[in-house]
Scaffold this active site. Structure first.
Site, PDB file in Angstrom:
ATOM      1  N   GLU A   4       0.803  -1.223   0.000  1.00 28.64           N
ATOM      2  CA  GLU A   4       0.000   0.000   0.000  1.00 28.64           C
ATOM      3  C   GLU A   4       0.838   1.277   0.000  1.00 28.64           C
ATOM      4  O   GLU A   4       0.809   2.055   0.975  1.00 28.64           O
ATOM      5  CB  GLU A   4      -0.958  -0.001   1.196  1.00 28.64           C
ATOM      6  CG  GLU A   4      -1.899  -1.195   1.206  1.00 28.64           C
ATOM      7  CD  GLU A   4      -3.021  -1.068   2.241  1.00 28.64           C
ATOM      8  OE1 GLU A   4      -3.050  -0.076   2.995  1.00 28.64           O
ATOM      9  OE2 GLU A   4      -3.881  -1.967   2.293  1.00 28.64           O
ATOM     10  N   GLU A   6      -5.111  -8.611   0.928  1.00 27.41           N
ATOM     11  CA  GLU A   6      -5.732  -8.292   2.224  1.00 27.41           C
ATOM     12  C   GLU A   6      -7.212  -8.065   2.009  1.00 27.41           C
ATOM     13  O   GLU A   6      -7.615  -7.375   1.053  1.00 27.41           O
ATOM     14  CB  GLU A   6      -5.190  -6.991   2.845  1.00 27.41           C
ATOM     15  CG  GLU A   6      -3.827  -7.087   3.430  1.00 27.41           C
ATOM     16  CD  GLU A   6      -3.361  -5.768   4.060  1.00 27.41           C
ATOM     17  OE1 GLU A   6      -4.214  -4.949   4.480  1.00 27.41           O
ATOM     18  OE2 GLU A   6      -2.145  -5.575   4.108  1.00 27.41           O
TER      19      GLU A   6
HETATM   20  C1  FCB Z   1      -4.317  -1.997   5.588  1.00 30.48           C
HETATM   21  C2  FCB Z   1      -2.933  -2.316   6.091  1.00 30.48           C
HETATM   22  C3  FCB Z   1      -2.914  -3.388   7.155  1.00 30.48           C
HETATM   23  C4  FCB Z   1      -4.064  -3.239   8.117  1.00 30.48           C
HETATM   24  C5  FCB Z   1      -5.370  -3.115   7.382  1.00 30.48           C
HETATM   25  C6  FCB Z   1      -6.579  -3.009   8.270  1.00 30.48           C
HETATM   26  O1  FCB Z   1      -4.343  -0.710   5.055  1.00 30.48           O
HETATM   27  O2  FCB Z   1      -2.116  -2.740   5.029  1.00 30.48           O
HETATM   28  O3  FCB Z   1      -1.663  -3.336   7.794  1.00 30.48           O
HETATM   29  O4  FCB Z   1      -3.828  -2.189   8.972  1.00 30.48           O
HETATM   30  O5  FCB Z   1      -5.327  -1.990   6.549  1.00 30.48           O
END
Ligand code: FCB
Length: 487
Positions: free
Chosen positions: A186, A391
């Site tokens: 990110e 994620e």
């Molecule tokens: C993302 C991050 C991860 C976590 C999630 C909820 O932006 O990459 O580390 O904090 O959000």
């Protein structure tokens, strides 16, 4: 991106079979779980410093101990095996491996990751390494080449070179046993929350620094990917994890469509432009021309950044809904902490709205249609590049019951709906190869400290015990069957 705030039709509920070989995983990040902040030669990262700056992290929480995973990783891997995970995405702590971000590596730091990877492989769990999940060695933020006016960290060009060196070190140490590599997690958050709104480390609030950071993160990806290719066997897969925003206009009015375009440029195309097309979008350069002339981009950088990707990682939580601001001076909702400083340079005239849908404990709307939209969009923007959900998950107010069990039906519903979205995107032709639930464990949620629980496994931080929540058992069944139950 989808044309209106209502987005795609909701994914169908029903039994859904995933393709053979689909990877079922979970993800974590070093600073959020490892602890052992001062052990075995690790030095401070920008997050260690940020946590110690009063008022920056809720409750003054730090990652000093976190889930103590550094000492408990064998038990944690055993738990992953019990849950039937086929893959595990974790990040390497740069300051554990190269404490000042320059110079020789610390062998004990590398040994930890080799031991972790060996443990995973012995349980048939495929490792996916992320080289940078936000824990820049503090030294690189503080001390930088003399004569530079950028102020260290990612706004400084040299940081991209340092990252490439670090990538080579980790590749040399783990390349014989890790098949899936991602450079950055990110980069939008690193650049715009770290240097724009300042709600993440290092907490700077300078729009020029944020845009410089975005470019140097892109460059770090390109140089890092080159370093990985130089050191890894040919079979290794190299990618990046982005958090693209499914940006929707509040209405179809031209000024709302323009707000959508601006945020799409700053959230998405600032990365996919150089990564996939070898150029920054002309509208982004025009929107930000009052802030910078972008002279920090050297023409030769663009070919480096457009390094062929073996896969693209997509992190998704919730969509964004935007409109033209009726009063540009009014307080903003941007899905992150309220802040006087914007993470969106050049987009002061944009207002953010709550997306429709139930809210999680982060106040993020549950809307899986954004994931369908992003996967289909990226499948067409990056043809031939396999996609992973690197994620996806949700925070809820989980509490153990009298018997010590943790029931989290909201999370099961969230996961079910989002896996149905992934399945729908696959049916529509997107080449999605796997899904990593965020997160394996409850952990340190950045500026929110330990107040937000994203884990499929509940962590009692005092006793350091782990209790799989009902969602973990549910996810284990889905992974074992390769099929989403009707629901
Ligand atoms: C993302 C991050 C991860 C976590 C999630 C909820 O932006 O990459 O580390 O904090 O959000």
């Amino acid at each position: 991106m989808s044309p209106t705030a209502s987005g795609s039709p909701a994914p169908e509920a029903g039994t859904a079979r995933f393709p053979p070989g689909f990877l079922w995983g979970a993800a974590t990040a070093a600073y959020q779980i490892e602890g052992a902040a001062q052990e075995d030669g690790r030095s401070a990262s920008i997050w260690d410093t940020f946590c110690r700056t009063p008022g920056k992290v809720l409750g003054g929480d730090t990652g000093d101990v976190a889930c103590d995973h550094y000492h408990r990783f064998r038990d944690d891997v055993r738990l992953m095996a019990e849950l039937g995970l086929g893959a595990y995405r974790f990040s390497v702590s740069w300051p554990r491996v190269q404490p000042t971000g320059r110079g020789p590596a610390v062998q004990r730091g590398l040994d930890f990751y080799r031991a972790l990877v060996d443990e995973l492989l012995s349980h048939d769990i495929q490792p996916m390494v992320t080289l940078y999940h936000w824990d820049l060695p503090q030294e690189l933020e503080t001390s930088f080449p003399s004569g530079s006016s950028a102020g260290g960290g990612w706004p400084e060009r040299d940081t991209a070179q340092r990252f490439a060196e670090y990538a080579g070190i980790v590749a040399d140490a783990l390349g014989d046993r890790v098949g899936m590599w991602t450079t950055l997690n990110e980069p939008w958050c690193s650049a715009f929350l770290g240097y724009g709104s300042g709600v993440h480390a290092p907490g700077r609030t300078d729009p020029v620094a944020a845009l410089r950071a975005a470019h140097h993160l892109n460059l770090a990806h390109g140089l890092g990917a080159q370093a990985l290719r130089g050191a890894l066997p040919a079979r290794a897969q190299v990618g990046i994890c982005l958090n693209p925003s499914a940006v929707r206009p509040l209405t179809d009015a031209p000024e709302d469509l323009d707000a959508q375009r601006r945020i799409d440029a700053l959230a998405n195309r600032i990365f996919t432009g150089p990564l996939l097309k070898g150029a920054y979008p002309a509208d982004l350069l025009a929107d930000t021309s009052d802030i910078t002339d972008w002279s920090f981009v050297r023409p030769e950088d663009l070919a480096v950044i457009k390094h062929p990707l073996d896969f693209l990682g997509i992190n998704y939580y919730t969509p964004a809904v935007v409109s033209a601001a009726t009063d540009p001076a009014a307080p903003r909702r941007d899905g992150h902490n309220a802040s006087a400083h914007s993470p969106w340079p050049g987009a002061d005239g944009v207002a953010f709205h709550r997306a429709p849908g139930e809210l999680t404990a982060m106040d993020w709307a549950v809307d899986p249609t954004g994931l369908v939209d992003l996967l289909t969009e990226y499948a067409s923007q990056a043809p031939g590049v396999p996609l992973f959900i690197t994620e996806n998950g949700a925070a809820y107010e989980d509490r153990p019951d009298a018997e010590g069990r943790v029931h989290d039906p909201d999370r099961i519903r969230y996961l079910h709906a989002h896996l149905a979205a992934v399945h729908e995107a696959i049916r529509a032709g997107a080449d999605v190869r796997g899904y990593f639930l965020w997160s394996l464990l409850d952990n340190f949620e950045w500026a929110y400290g330990y107040s937000k629980r994203f884990g499929a496994v509940y962590v009692d931080y005092d006793a350091q015990t782990r209790t799989p929540k009902s969602s973990a058992r549910w996810y284990a069944r889905v992974a074992a069957n390769g099929e989403l139950p009707a629901g």
